[in-house]
Write an enzyme that holds these catalytic residues in place. Structure first.
Site, PDB file in Angstrom:
ATOM      1  N   GLY A 148       0.788  -1.228   0.000  1.00  0.00           N
ATOM      2  CA  GLY A 148       0.000   0.000   0.000  1.00  0.00           C
ATOM      3  C   GLY A 148       0.814   1.269   0.000  1.00  0.00           C
ATOM      4  O   GLY A 148       0.301   2.345   0.319  1.00  0.00           O
ATOM      5  N   ASP A 235       1.160  -1.978  -9.875  1.00  0.00           N
ATOM      6  CA  ASP A 235       2.538  -2.216  -9.437  1.00  0.00           C
ATOM      7  C   ASP A 235       2.825  -3.703  -9.309  1.00  0.00           C
ATOM      8  O   ASP A 235       3.580  -4.132  -8.458  1.00  0.00           O
ATOM      9  CB  ASP A 235       2.763  -1.514  -8.088  1.00  0.00           C
ATOM     10  CG  ASP A 235       4.237  -1.322  -7.768  1.00  0.00           C
ATOM     11  OD1 ASP A 235       5.027  -1.124  -8.705  1.00  0.00           O
ATOM     12  OD2 ASP A 235       4.607  -1.383  -6.578  1.00  0.00           O
ATOM     13  N   LYS A 275       3.868  -0.655 -13.825  1.00  0.00           N
ATOM     14  CA  LYS A 275       5.243  -1.138 -13.662  1.00  0.00           C
ATOM     15  C   LYS A 275       5.514  -2.253 -14.669  1.00  0.00           C
ATOM     16  O   LYS A 275       4.739  -3.196 -14.790  1.00  0.00           O
ATOM     17  CB  LYS A 275       5.483  -1.674 -12.248  1.00  0.00           C
ATOM     18  CG  LYS A 275       6.900  -2.256 -12.078  1.00  0.00           C
ATOM     19  CD  LYS A 275       7.267  -2.461 -10.634  1.00  0.00           C
ATOM     20  CE  LYS A 275       6.592  -3.665 -10.039  1.00  0.00           C
ATOM     21  NZ  LYS A 275       7.063  -3.918  -8.659  1.00  0.00           N
TER      22      LYS A 275
END
Length: 766
Positions: A148, A235, A275
């Protein structure tokens, strides 16, 4: 004034003390950005939807040459000791001092590398649409977000810059509490998750797997209250240490699903941060072409705080053109959602413009050069680093901190502005999760060697001996005493969570993941696992003589000792005889005269017939029967009574919930393990002391739960009850420590006994 606030009063930076050479080198760290400038002829257009997923992948030779040269350099790291290499690259990382400095100087919540990377991205690109900030509303979605840090970083940015907006966020990640998830693909850090669970979406099956279509449709429903989604971040990755040279190809299906989710979720004008890693593969070139045709701007960025020697980059996409612009294509992409998309190429080679491929190759060469230079320099310095180079590196590291703070104008916020306020922290951090993954290997080559061994070879070479030798002896549990917490049941907050039946228990928040992984392999691959415990007899196998087998008399004696030791107020003038209810052990009732104990039996022959398997205590029939036994016990227990309850293990949230209930109605709980010397049988008994009663609403709730589980079993439903006490409550106080100790003792004992059988069999075969 509080002393700890003094460093935060004035945040100043001073770059003048560093030489121009140092400053110039540091500035380069923050310039690793490549922008895809579109052709003025606008030839970068998506093809007709009929052309996608029609051809096999055809790799680009120039990009494959870059991949080969990259892997050739990476191969030089294979024999490096992991600990020594990581220590070395941590020192040579010029941005290595930024994280602790930011955490200390601006009071950053969940300050990790990801926090700093996202702050760089936030401050380097206009991610947040001006219209959203002007309207005072910001809605963001964060995929594969554990633990997070992106969310915490965005919160810090908004609060420290005093941006007035109503910020709503939703996050997804692989559920660290779901027993079927593999620890190799999860971030086992729940510091933020455990305290903000209502904002996390784990999908209809509770796994959090973003690569299923059901998750995509469920997420859209979950965020339906957001009128506009301004930002999506993704991510995601997973552990590719077993095959690092193919990281890009292995993770490509995840990148595809993240991208489709973002394109389906974002509103017009929104931003997307993805990402990725090296961009050499055909699938990556396809994805970048899709993004360039869907957004007005696409940039590839490697933050200074991203480890310079790895392949990680962030694709920053600005000003989404909207679903309408790509609707026909998007509809077909959804049909290919999931892992199967790798079978066909998204776009055939002939539809991708040559001008795009040329630009994409420039991007790959740009980042390839940076990474090769970094790895080569690290190898050179690893072999020999002089004092002058150490001094220069220290100067660079100090300068990078100052540069980072000044360029991104980081400011302090108070703890009250964190996402998790100090007064609201309700869960203890499972610190035992951290640092587990790599402590068992010394180098990449050693890891690969161990992965290549068969089960028999691992046993023969003694790889598992250090696990087996740590198995608990007869005193396991004597020092593990869980004190009752009846005042903290908070049963009004309980709810029942159903999900797809567990195919197996691969992870648990209540046990060391490596121990559980080895036990699962032993059960699956061993002779014991193949023939099951019932096929073994003491005539064919000699059981471990070092294991202290707890007889019925020893169990009662241990219970008596615990009861007397923890008796708070002596019953003067009354009999101090202990009244004990025993579940499933008729032989214990033959020992009534021992230890001044009155023993009553609750017959449950079925409970003891369950044996250890890859489901462990996750088998629905076992869970329902265990619950049924506990409910029957509550009907017979009187105040002050003791209870002896056999258990297989407590790996699952469901069984942990039952321990939570017992913890709420007994003064003390301990356990005894082992109770037998044969593998895969009942593993331990819980010793529950001083029954205090249970509130009627809790009893009614458990009865309802029991009926629901019976109906699911009778209807052969594909669903099972995964949880009935909120996970936040299971992570509080000493319960987590108790469950960890209990499960570790059980798992190591099982592993020890299985390995012993295997070794005996090997000796016979010689």
């Amino acid at each position: 004034m509080n002393k700890c606030m003094k460093p935060y009063v004035v945040q100043t930076t001073n770059l003048e003390k560093f030489s121009p050479v140092i400053l110039a080198e540091v500035e380069k760290l923050f310039e690793k950005k490549f922008s895809y400038t579109k052709s003025p002829e606008s030839e970068w257009q998506l093809p007709d939807s009929s052309e996608i997923f029609t051809c096999n992948h055809k790799e680009f030779s120039a990009l494959l040459a870059l991949k080969d040269s990259m892997n050739e350099v990476k191969n030089q790291l294979s024999d490096k000791k992991l600990d020594a290499w990581h220590q070395h690259t941590s020192f040579t990382n010029k941005a290595g001092k930024i994280i602790p400095h930011v955490k200390r100087s601006v009071n950053a919540e969940l300050c990790t590398q990801a926090w700093c990377k996202f702050h760089e991205i936030l401050c380097s690109f206009p991610l947040l649409p001006k219209e959203a900030l002007q309207n005072g509303e910001l809605n963001t979605v964060h995929l594969c977000e554990a633990p997070g840090a992106f969310i915490a970083s965005l919160n810090h940015y908004l609060k420290s810059h005093h941006i007035p907006c109503d910020w709503n966020w939703v996050a997804n990640t692989l559920n660290p509490y779901h027993e079927a998830n593999d620890t190799l693909v999860m971030i086992m850090d729940d510091r933020l998750i455990a305290n903000t669970l209502p904002w996390w979406y784990f999908g209809p099956d509770n796994t959090g797997d973003v690569m299923t279509l059901k998750h995509l449709t469920g997420l859209q429903h979950f965020i339906s209250n957001m009128s506009t989604v301004h930002l999506v971040t993704a991510d995601g990755s997973f552990d590719c240490q077993g095959n690092p040279g193919e990281q890009e190809a292995l993770v490509s299906p995840l990148h595809y699903c993240e991208t489709v989710t973002a394109l389906m979720t974002l509103s017009n004008g929104g931003s997307f941060v993805l990402k990725m890693f090296t961009l050499f593969e055909h699938c990556s070139a396809n994805l970048l072409f899709l993004l360039n045709c869907s957004f007005e701007e696409v940039h590839v960025f490697k933050p200074a705080t991203s480890k310079p020697g790895n392949s990680e980059v962030y694709v920053v996409c600005l000003h989404y053109m909207g679903r309408e612009a790509i609707h026909p294509l998007l509809s077909k992409m959804i049909q290919n959602f999931g892992t199967e998309m790798v079978n066909k190429a998204l776009f055939p080679e002939h539809v991708i413009p040559e001008s795009f491929l040329k630009k994409h190759e420039e991007c790959c060469v740009f980042f390839h050069k940076y990474q090769i230079e970094t790895i080569s320099e690290n190898i050179r310095l690893f072999e020999c680093m002089g004092e002058a180079e150490q001094v220069k590196l220290n100067n660079l590291r100090d300068c990078t901190v100052e540069f980072f703070m000044q360029r991104f104008n980081l400011k302090h916020i108070t703890r009250n502005n964190w996402l998790v306020k100090k007064s609201h922290v309700g869960c203890s951090i499972n610190a035992k999760w951290f640092g587990q993954k790599n402590k068992y290997f010394s180098s990449y080559n050693e890891r690969k060697m161990l992965e290549s061994l068969t089960w028999d070879e691992k046993v023969a070479k003694g790889y598992l001996n250090h696990w087996a030798e740590e198995h608990a002896l007869g005193d396991a549990g004597k020092s593990c005493i869980l004190e009752g917490s009846s005042c903290n049941l908070e049963y009004n907050l309980w709810y029942i969570l159903e999900g797809r039946k567990l195919p197996g228990v691969k992870c648990s928040p209540f046990c060391d993941g490596e121990v559980l992984k080895n036990l699962n392999e032993a059960i699956k691959e061993s002779l014991v696992g193949r023939l099951r415990a019932s096929s073994f007899s003491k005539r064919t196998h000699e059981w471990c003589h070092s294991c202290s087998v707890l007889t019925e008399a020893l169990i009662l004696s241990q219970l008596s000792s615990l009861t007397k030791y923890h008796q708070k107020v002596p019953n003067e003038g009354c009999s101090d005889q202990i009244k004990c209810l025993v579940v499933g052990f008729p032989s214990l009732c033959d020992l009534k005269s021992q230890c001044n104990m009155e023993v009553r039996l609750l017959e449950s022959a079925t409970l003891l017939t369950f044996s250890c398997s890859l489901l462990h205590d996750g088998e629905p029939k076992y869970q329902q029967h265990l619950l049924d036994c506990i409910l029957c016990a509550f009907n017979q227990l009187q105040l002050g009574d003791a209870l002896i309850l056999p258990v297989l293990s407590c790996f699952t949230r469901f069984t942990a919930g039952l321990i939570f209930v017992l913890n709420g109605c007994f003064s003390y709980i301990s356990f005894a393990c082992p109770i037998a010397s044969e593998p895969l049988g009942t593993n331990a008994v819980l010793l529950c002391i001083g029954y205090q009663g249970l509130p009627e609403p809790v009893v009614e709730y458990l009865q309802h739960l029991n009926k629901l589980m019976s109906s699911l079993l009778n209807s052969e439903s594909p669903q099972q009850v995964l949880q009935f006490v909120p996970i936040e409550m299971l992570l509080k106080g000493m319960l987590l420590e108790f469950l960890w100790d209990l499960n570790t003792a059980i798992a190591k004992r099982q592993l020890h006994l299985i390995v012993q059988v295997e070794q005996q069999q090997m000796q016979r075969n010689l």
